[in-house]
Design an enzyme around this catalytic site. Structure first.
Site, mmCIF file in Angstrom:
data_model
loop_
_atom_site.group_PDB
_atom_site.id
_atom_site.type_symbol
_atom_site.label_atom_id
_atom_site.label_comp_id
_atom_site.label_asym_id
_atom_site.label_seq_id
_atom_site.Cartn_x
_atom_site.Cartn_y
_atom_site.Cartn_z
ATOM 1 C CD GLU A 1 -1.997 2.054 1.799
ATOM 2 O OE1 GLU A 1 -1.585 2.988 1.087
ATOM 3 O OE2 GLU A 1 -2.253 2.153 3.001
ATOM 4 C CB CYS B 1 -0.929 7.248 1.146
ATOM 5 S SG CYS B 1 -1.910 6.002 1.913
#
Ligand code: SIN
Length: 479
Positions: free
Chosen positions: A253, A287
């Site tokens: 990720e 993010c």
């Protein structure tokens, strides 16, 4: 429990607190530079011991029933919530996020434990209609083995539970390597796993400063069967290449560069709320934070003015103080990086509408830059801080093309009240996740993850457990 009862100073291996050698390092509070705790630097040596412990524990944990595992996971979930205030305080101390957000993260993180406790009971296989009268074909799913979970500082709790809960529910055992900036939350929740009743070795947390060495060890170990990592694309690429010798399963990720498109038919007030929640969550350090705000030229001026007004009310300060919206950046390097983005954009024609200053050592004012253009560095890179660049577009085609003009493909957002446009744009955006008239899309029940340079695999939801399971086909012959 009191906060001080949940602060530990060494790795958690085989159900015990273990120090390795004499080396130590300090965990610093980014809000004031104070030392929160000095901890043992276990490094590769402790990682090696933890992998052995997890490997041994796997031999029996994999044989337990999903129902049994769910019971222990549910106890862990309850203990996390029972200790919400203390865990939130530890989190704010070590990573700086405002206390209100830390409490939100405790609930968010606990939700993954509950979800996967339940989901573990539904890892069904298949009976395949046979291709031959004397054969029967069955598919079962089995735990992959020991999992190395390498986790970041921006969500010190939820990024652990999002990886570890599905792993444990599936029957895997884990070695968690939390980043050296924020290991205290990881150790606190590890302690709660002991109270919840996980057998020794099922969950191990190793702490140390040698991120590269410990990561490489996990990637190259033959006993570790899967790596799950949240962090930068550059480190993800390194871990991927280090995992190649053992052909490990990987969940990555990685970074994002989220576009946030505001069409001319958008509800402007709702879109501004969306920008605020997406951009300033964890002070811009997630993010999935909006990285580029693309605004239709017809509403550009109106939108910018309103946005600046709302941003002018945000309070910057120590996350422990009530009413603070924006805490410190994690460290000096983060401040330098954001300052670099700002200077670059100004040298290329960007105009500061609000903010732009560093406060004290670790704080950065929420900053809006108008006249943003594709040549500016933040058009291609993840900002990871409270800068809001405003771009102008004149057609749907241009907006989608600008939005997709990046190597990243994690989260994207847009606001429009036109249903056909909503469908069309959502399908055209090259991203793993799309928020439509919504700026906060993370939840345990939906698949989180990206495409392109944003990674591999999905976390959360019914999809999140699959990454921790191998598919086994069994053919019964001569029936
Ligand atoms: C992240 O920034 O890595 C995770 C954000 C989220 O779960 O919403």
């Amino acid at each position: 429990m009191k906060t001080s009862d949940l602060i530990f100073d060494r790795s958690f291996v085989e159900g015990e607190w273990k120090a390795q050698g004499e080396a130590k390092f300090e965990i610093i509070n980014p809000a004031n530079g104070e030392i929160i705790k000095t901890v043992n630097d276990g490094g590769i040596a402790i990682t090696d011991k933890a992998v052995d412990a997890a490997f041994l524990a796997f031999q029996s944990w994999k044989k337990t029933t999903a129902k049994y595992r769910a019971k222990i996971l549910e106890k862990w979930h309850d203990l996390i919530l029972d200790n919400k205030d203390a865990l939130a305080e530890i989190m704010t101390l070590e990573c700086g996020k405002p206390l209100k957000e830390s409490k939100g993260e405790v609930s968010y993180g606990a939700a993954f434990v509950k979800w996967f406790a339940e989901e573990g009971k539904r890892t069904y296989g298949d009976i395949i209609p046979t291709h031959s009268e004397d054969r029967r074909l069955i598919v079962i799913k089995q735990a992959v083995g020991v999992v190395g979970a390498i986790t970041p500082w921006n969500f010190p709790l939820a990024m652990i539970t999002r990886k570890v809960a599905p792993a444990l529910a599936a029957g895997c055992t884990v070695v968690i390597r939390p980043t050296e900036e924020s290991p205290l939350t990881a150790l606190a929740i590890a302690y709660l796993t002991k109270i919840a009743g996980f057998p020794p070795g099922v969950i191990n947390v190793v702490i140390g400063k040698d991120a590269a060495g410990m990561g490489k060890f996990l990637c190259e170990s033959e006993k570790v069967k899967k790596i799950s990592f949240t962090g930068s694309t550059r480190v993800g690429q390194i871990l991927m290449s280090q995992s190649s010798s053992t052909l490990k399963k990987l969940s990555l990720e990685l970074g994002g560069n989220a576009p946030f498109i505001v069409f001319d038919d958008a509800d402007i007030d709702k879109a501004i709320d969306g920008v605020i929640v997406s951009k300033f969550r964890n002070s811009g350090q997630t993010c999935v934070c909006a990285n580029r705000i693309l605004i239709h030229e017809k509403i550009y001026d109106q939108f910018s003015k309103k946005l600046v007004k709302v941003i002018s009310k945000l309070k910057v300060g120590n996350g422990m103080d009530k009413d603070v919206n924006i805490g410190p950046m994690i460290n000096i390097n983060a401040i330098k990086k954001i300052k670099g983005f700002l200077e670059d954009s100004i040298s290329k024609g960007g105009k500061i509408l609000i903010g732009g200053k560093i406060i004290g050592k670790y704080f950065f004012e929420p900053t809006v830059i108008s006249n943003a253009s594709l040549e500016m560095n933040f058009s291609k890179e993840e900002i990871f801080g409270p800068i809001v660049p405003l771009y102008k577009f004149s057609s749907d085609k241009q907006a989608v093309s600008m939005a997709n003009d990046t190597n990243y493909g994690l989260a994207s957002y847009f606001y429009s009240q036109n249903v056909s446009r909503c469908w069309r744009v959502a399908e055209e955006l090259e991203y793993g996740m799309v928020g439509i008239n919504e700026g906060l899309i993370s939840t345990e029940v939906a698949p989180f993850g990206g495409i392109k340079f944003s990674g591999i695999g999905r976390e959360g939801s019914k999809y999140g457990i699959e990454d921790y399971l191998d598919v086994k086909y069994m053919c019964f012959g001569n029936i």
